[in-house]
Write a protein that holds these residues in place. Structure first.
Motif: not given
Length: 309
Positions: A109, A111-112, A156
């Motif tokens: 899960t 993210t950037r 991602e």
């Protein structure tokens, strides 16, 4: 800058005892305690000192320290709160002056926004720093989720130019398999969609605690079209197709369906995707693919062409 000290068996056992740590199979926890193996992994990644690597599952910090020794800064994504709380202290003790960006999160899960622009949590005497886009993924991936995590990180973080992951040997062989092989399948095709995939070595079980029952394999991916930190071109060259979310969303269902039942012909295997066997055959013929072939005979370029990209 102060030299980095890597963790050996004594240090790994000391840290584990301090945390009252019992490694769990659920989280795929096997900790490297051999400094030579850590340096071998970092060398196989062929990183520049200007690279900014991200690690998944740093655990007690063995590989983290090796990355910090080479690059001076790194990000790490850890799911276990106890390990995440201890890691900045370990970096301060063994790698003073290096910068660690630690994220407490499930790698599936992350993210950037969890990484880019965040402040260092363990900067020692180097001061705070904001972190740029990660340029490499270097990790000892948990055996049970290695492929999903790898593919998520590639999706991602399109800034990643180099992947060097240690996975279960069987998984390493599957990731690097060629079309026509018995072990060629969904992981092989999806990894090859992103770049040039190859085996980069085998690691025996005795460098881990606890000792796993299988060997591990190193897999290297040179990602298409992503330049290095000094602007040098990717060893994999430019991407032969769009490496985008839109492209993946078109290609992935074809790959999944083609290998769902390996004994089926492509005409039968893809009938659900196209609505009928006749429609699947029409699409395959239009893409220059024999409908009587099975999925294991197609390379990634075939699937991309079938998707109309």
């Amino acid at each position: 800058m102060t030299d980095v000290r890597l963790l050996g068996p004594v240090e790994v056992r000391r840290l584990a005892a301090e945390l009252d740590l019992q490694p769990t199979k659920k989280l795929g926890q096997n900790f490297v305690h051999d400094p030579n193996t850590v340096r071998r992994i970092v060398a196989a990644a062929d990183l520049s000192p200007e690279d900014y690597p991200v690690e998944v599952g740093p655990g007690l910090g063995s590989l983290t320290l090796g990355l910090l020794e080479h690059c001076g800064r790194a990000a790490a994504v850890e799911i276990d709160p106890r390990l995440a709380e201890r890691l900045p202290k370990t970096v301060g003790e063994f790698a003073p002056g290096r910068q660690l960006n630690l994220v407490l999160k499930d790698a599936m899960t992350v993210t950037r926004d969890d990484i880019v622009g965040k402040q260092s949590l363990a900067a020692g005497d180097a001061g705070a720093a904001e972190f740029p886009e990660p340029t490499a993924l270097v990790a000892n991936l948990p055996y049970n989720v290695s492929v999903p995590v790898l593919l998520h990180m590639l999706r991602e973080f399109p800034s990643i130019r180099r992947v060097l992951v240690m996975v279960q040997l069987e998984v390493a062989e599957r990731l690097a398999a060629e079309p026509g092989s018995k072990i060629y399948g969904v992981p092989s095709v999806k990894a090859a969609f992103h770049g040039d995939v190859r085996r980069a070595g085998t690691i025996g079980p005795n460098v881990f605690w606890p000792v796993p029952k299988v060997d591990s394999g190193l897999v290297r991916i040179d990602v298409f079209g992503v330049p290095g930190p000094d602007g040098e071109p990717s060893p994999a060259g430019d991407a032969p197709w769009p490496v985008t979310d839109e492209a993946r969303d078109k290609v992935w269902p074809l790959i999944d369906a083609a290998f769902a039942q390996r004994r089926k012909t492509l005409r039968a295997a893809l009938s659900g995707v196209y609505g009928s066997g006749a429609a699947a055959e029409e699409a395959l013929v239009a893409a220059g693919i024999d409908p009587k072939l099975r999925g294991e005979k197609l390379g990634v370029a075939d699937f991309v062409r079938l998707a109309g990209l």
